[in-house]
Motif scaffolding. Sequence first.
Motif: not given
Lengths: 337, 367
Positions: A244-245, A248, A252-254, A256-257
Motif C-alpha cells: 500500500x502507498x 493509505x 486508513x490503517x494508522x 483509525x486505531x
Amino acid sequence: MITFIIRRLIAAVLLLFVVSVVTFSIFFLVPRLAGASADDLASRYVGKTAGAEQIHETAEKLGFTDSLPVQYGRFAKGLVAGADYNTGPTIEHCPAPCFGYSFITQNPVWPDLLDRLPVTLSLAVGAAIIWLLTGVTIGVISALRKGSFFDRAAMGIALGGVSLPIFFTGLLSLSIFSYKLGLTASGGSYTAFADNPATWAYDLILPWITLAFLYAALYARLTRAGMLETMHEDYIRTARAKGLPERRVVLKHGLRPTLTPILTIFGLDLGLLLGGAVLTESTFSLPGIGKYAVDAITNNDLPKVLGVTIVAAFFIIFANLVVDILYAVVDPRVRLS
Amino acid sequence: MSSHGEGRSRLSDGSAAEAGATVAGLQPPSSFLEVRDLRVRFPTVDGLVKAVDGLSFRLDRGRTLGIVGESGSGKSVTSLSIMGLHESANTRISGEVWLDGEDLLGSTPEHVRRLRGKKMAMIFQDPLSAMHPYYTVGDQIIEAYRIHNDVSRSVARRHAVEMLRRVGIPQAASRVDDYPHQFSGGMRQRAMIAMALSCDPDLLIADEPTTALDVTVQAQILDLIRDLQSEFNSAVIIITHDLGVVAELAEDILVMYAGRGAEYGSAEDIFRRPQHPYTWGLLSSMPRLDMGGAARLVPILGTPPSLIQVPPGCPFHPRCRYAKLNDGASETVVPQMTEAEPGHLVACHLPPHVRHQVWDTEIAPSL
C-alpha cells in the motif's frame, strides 16, 4: 449491536438515578448529618426577617420534616414529573424537570438554564470542532515527522497550551485582538445563531479559539503519542508489506486505531464543557451555564446550583453513552465483548 | 532511502572488492533471488547494531530456503531488507538484493513498494497482531488484491473468497466478512497466507509462521505452505528458530549466527553432514522422539553475542568448544563462507579433516 445499545441505555438511566441520589444527599442529607435541623434548611428559603415560627411553617411546607425516603421521592418526582407548591391562595406548578426556584430572582431554575444552554452549546461545539481538526492534524503530522522542526515547534507550543490557564490566554487574547487590534468582540455579548449567524460567530470567535487552544494542545500531544504507537503495530507493517502507498497506510490503517482512544476523551471533554465552560464563560462574560453556575455559587443560590449539577451530570452521562455507541461502531471488537 | 548510495559504495569496500568480482557483482545473477554481501546496521544510542553483516545467499523459483538461527541472528532483519520494510530513517543497508534481475536496494522506494505484495509477499509470526483489528478479513484481502490489480470490488471479493477457500477455510463465502478476532489462531494464519498469496507472488517470505500457533495447528500450516508452494511454483523463504520446521519444509538451509551465514547447504547436507560447530549445537539441543527421551539435550554454552560488540574473528568462537583446535585464527580472522563440498558452504576455521573427525566421532553418535 441493538442489544449493545439497549444495555448502554439501561446503564445510563441507572447512572442518572445514582446521580440524583448523590445530588439529593449532598443538598439535603449532608447538611442534616452535619447537624442542621429542618428549620435550619428552611431558613435559607425565607427572608432574613422571618421569625422562628414562619421558618418552621416553611420547613413543613417544603417537607423537610418528612422522612428521607419521602423527601427523595418528592425530589425525584419533581425532576421527572414536576412539582406543585402550595403558595397559600394558589397552587403553583413547577414543570418538570423541577429544580426549584431561585432564592434571589424567585424564577424557576429550569427555564433559566434553557435560556443559557444555546450559549454554552455554541461555545463548546464550535471550540470542539476547531480543536479536533487542528489538534488531530497537528498530532498526526508531528508523529509522522518525529524530531523535525515542525514536530518540535508544535510540541513546544502545545506544552504552553496545556500549561497556560484559560483566564490567562483568554485575557491576553482579549487585550491583543479585541482592545489593541479591534478585530473581535470584547466579550459579554452573545447573539443567537438564528438572529444573525455572522454576529454569532463574531461574538464567539475569540472564546472558541481560546478554549480550542487549550484542548488542541492536549489533543495534538495525545494524537502524536497514539500515532507513534500505532505506526509500530504489526498490522501497519502488514499494510506496508501488501504494497500500500504510505499515505493509505497512515490514513486508513494508522489513523483509525489512533482516534478511538481520543474519541473517548473527546466525549468526556465535550460533556464536561456542555455542563458549563466555567472559566471561558467567566473570562469572556458569556451568559452560559458555566457563568450561571459561578453566579449561583457566589450567591449561595442552592436551587440553581442543584440544577446546574444535575444538568452537567446529564450531559456527561449522555456524552459517554454516545461515545460508547460510537466506539462500537468504530472498533468491531467492542461489539462482541 | 539511503540504501541506493550505499549499495554502490560497496564498490570501494575493500573486503568485497576482489579484482573483477565487484564488476561481476553488479550483473544480474542467474538465480531468481540473490542476496550479496548484505549489511544492515541500526545506529542506536548504545552504538551501531550490526544486525546483518555481510550475508550472501541465493534461491531459485520453486525452491524453499529455511533460514535458521537464534533470536537476534539477523533472520527477520534480512527478510525485512528484502521486502524493503525497514524505516529508512534509522537503518543503514548496503549490499545487493537481486530479485528476478532487479537490484532492489538500488531501486526507488516507490518501485519496491509496487513489487511488495505483488512479486514478493510476507507472512508474519503473530497473525492476530499482524491483521488489522478494525477491518474484516475479506476487506484486508480485497485491499491487497486491488492495490495491484485494476478490478472492481466485487471481482476482488470473489477472489478473496476463492483465496480463503484455497487455504482451507470452511464456509469461506460467509467467513470473508468476519473480523480477525472472530477467527481461531490457525484460521487467522491461513487468512494471512491467503492475503499474502492473493496476488500470486513469486517470492513468499514466512517469518516464524507457526511460532505463535498451537502445536497441533503448526503441522497443518506447514502442510498448507508446502502445498501452495508447489501449486504456485513460488520461491519460499521460511524463517524459524525451529529445526523441526525446516526439516519439514526446506530444501536448502541457511544457518545464521550473529548476522552472518555460518553454514549453507541442502537439508541433507545440514542434517546429515553438518560441518559448523554452531549447527552441531543446534542439532544437539533439539529433542528427538525416536531416542525414547533417553538422550540428554545438550545446550549451546554461553549466550548470543551483542550485535554492537560482535566478538572479533569468528563471532561464534567464545561459545565454540573446538575453537582451540586451530592456531588462534578464530579470535582474529573472520571466517568466510567456503565450499566444503559442492553446494555446501561453511564459515569455519577448523581444518576440514578435523571437522569430519569431530562430527563422526563426537557429535553424530550422540544425536
